[in-house]
Write a protein that holds these residues in place. Structure first.
Motif, PDB file in Angstrom:
ATOM      1  N   SER A 220      77.952  47.453  11.142  1.00 53.91           N
ATOM      2  CA  SER A 220      78.713  47.812   9.944  1.00 53.91           C
ATOM      3  C   SER A 220      78.921  49.324   9.887  1.00 53.91           C
ATOM      4  O   SER A 220      78.051  50.098  10.280  1.00 53.91           O
ATOM      5  CB  SER A 220      77.997  47.316   8.683  1.00 53.91           C
ATOM      6  N   GLY A 221      80.103  49.711   9.418  1.00 56.10           N
ATOM      7  CA  GLY A 221      80.423  51.118   9.293  1.00 56.10           C
ATOM      8  C   GLY A 221      80.695  51.835  10.609  1.00 56.10           C
ATOM      9  O   GLY A 221      80.840  53.051  10.627  1.00 56.10           O
ATOM     10  N   CYS A 222      80.775  51.095  11.701  1.00 58.02           N
ATOM     11  CA  CYS A 222      80.952  51.717  13.020  1.00 58.02           C
ATOM     12  C   CYS A 222      82.297  51.336  13.631  1.00 58.02           C
ATOM     13  O   CYS A 222      83.052  50.568  13.060  1.00 58.02           O
ATOM     14  CB  CYS A 222      79.805  51.298  13.940  1.00 58.02           C
ATOM     15  N   SER A 223      82.551  51.879  14.804  1.00 58.66           N
ATOM     16  CA  SER A 223      83.829  51.595  15.459  1.00 58.66           C
ATOM     17  C   SER A 223      83.673  51.568  16.970  1.00 58.66           C
ATOM     18  O   SER A 223      82.683  52.043  17.525  1.00 58.66           O
ATOM     19  CB  SER A 223      84.869  52.641  15.058  1.00 58.66           C
ATOM     20  N   VAL A 224      84.689  51.002  17.602  1.00 58.97           N
ATOM     21  CA  VAL A 224      84.877  51.088  19.045  1.00 58.97           C
ATOM     22  C   VAL A 224      86.157  51.895  19.212  1.00 58.97           C
ATOM     23  O   VAL A 224      87.232  51.439  18.798  1.00 58.97           O
ATOM     24  CB  VAL A 224      85.034  49.684  19.685  1.00 58.97           C
ATOM     25  N   ARG A 225      86.034  53.107  19.736  1.00 59.54           N
ATOM     26  CA  ARG A 225      87.216  53.959  19.835  1.00 59.54           C
ATOM     27  C   ARG A 225      88.244  53.321  20.760  1.00 59.54           C
ATOM     28  O   ARG A 225      87.912  52.513  21.618  1.00 59.54           O
ATOM     29  CB  ARG A 225      86.848  55.362  20.274  1.00 59.54           C
ATOM     30  N   GLU A 226      89.490  53.717  20.557  1.00 65.36           N
ATOM     31  CA  GLU A 226      90.575  53.158  21.364  1.00 65.36           C
ATOM     32  C   GLU A 226      90.343  53.443  22.847  1.00 65.36           C
ATOM     33  O   GLU A 226      89.933  54.532  23.226  1.00 65.36           O
ATOM     34  CB  GLU A 226      91.917  53.730  20.933  1.00 65.36           C
TER      35      GLU A 226
END
Length: 190
Positions: free
Chosen positions: A102-108
């Motif tokens: 939660s609150g995180c991402s996988v950059r493009e």
């Protein structure tokens, strides 16, 4: 990004619930770089991403079956049969649950290890949201998508894609790669 069909994701949720957080931390092959904030439970995994040859049986072309595979084998077979009816016969070579915190991402990014000729130029990739939220966005080719629970989506992962989890829950997808049963593979995406 194309929705193909739907499955009952609650069956997967029920089987995933007993898996401990410690178990999600064990397998780290996909962790690092843009995937740093993900945790995985692998089911099947073709470790050779650069020169995988499905008809070879040497040590470089083995598909690893992990301990949780047996829990989901019937469901994976059902999904694979349905995908066969849509895209033709293919070998399921990767199946992994991917949790994005939660609150995180996988950059493009683009999935292209060691150049163009790699396993991803020959396979079709499918994302199946198992646990999700409307505040989780999959970005593909500059467009944000909300992928709904239980839908099977095809993603052309050699093109730019990434994920943002702006929700308060961890997002879990089942990600599947299939290698078509043809000699020279040329993929077309709709």
């Amino acid at each position: 990004m194309e929705k193909l069909f739907s499955i009952n994701a609650d069956v997967f949720v029920e089987k995933l619930n007993p898996i401990t957080q410690a178990r999600w931390e064990v397998w780290t092959k996909r962790r690092g770089g843009c995937h740093e904030d993900t945790r995985c439970i692998p089911l099947k995994w073709a470790a050779n991403k650069v020169k995988f040859e499905p008809n070879e049986t040497n040590e470089f072309n083995q598909i690893e079956y992990h301990e949780e595979y047996i829990l989901f084998a019937n469901e994976l077979d059902d999904i694979n049969r349905k995908l066969d009816s849509i895209h033709g016969p293919a070998k399921l070579i990767n199946a992994v649950f991917i949790k994005l915190l939660s609150g995180c991402s996988v950059r493009e990014h683009q999935d292209t290890p060691s150049g163009r000729e790699n396993i991803f130029s020959k396979t079709r990739r499918y994302h199946i949201p198992i646990i999700t939220n409307p505040k989780v966005f999959m970005k593909c080719l500059d467009t944000d998508y909300y992928l709904e629970k239980g839908n099977v989506y095809e993603l052309e992962n050699t093109k730019n894609h990434g994920v943002r989890n702006e929700s308060q829950i961890d997002r879990v997808h089942l990600v599947i790669d299939r290698l078509p049963h043809t000699g020279n593979v040329t993929l077309t995406f709709t």
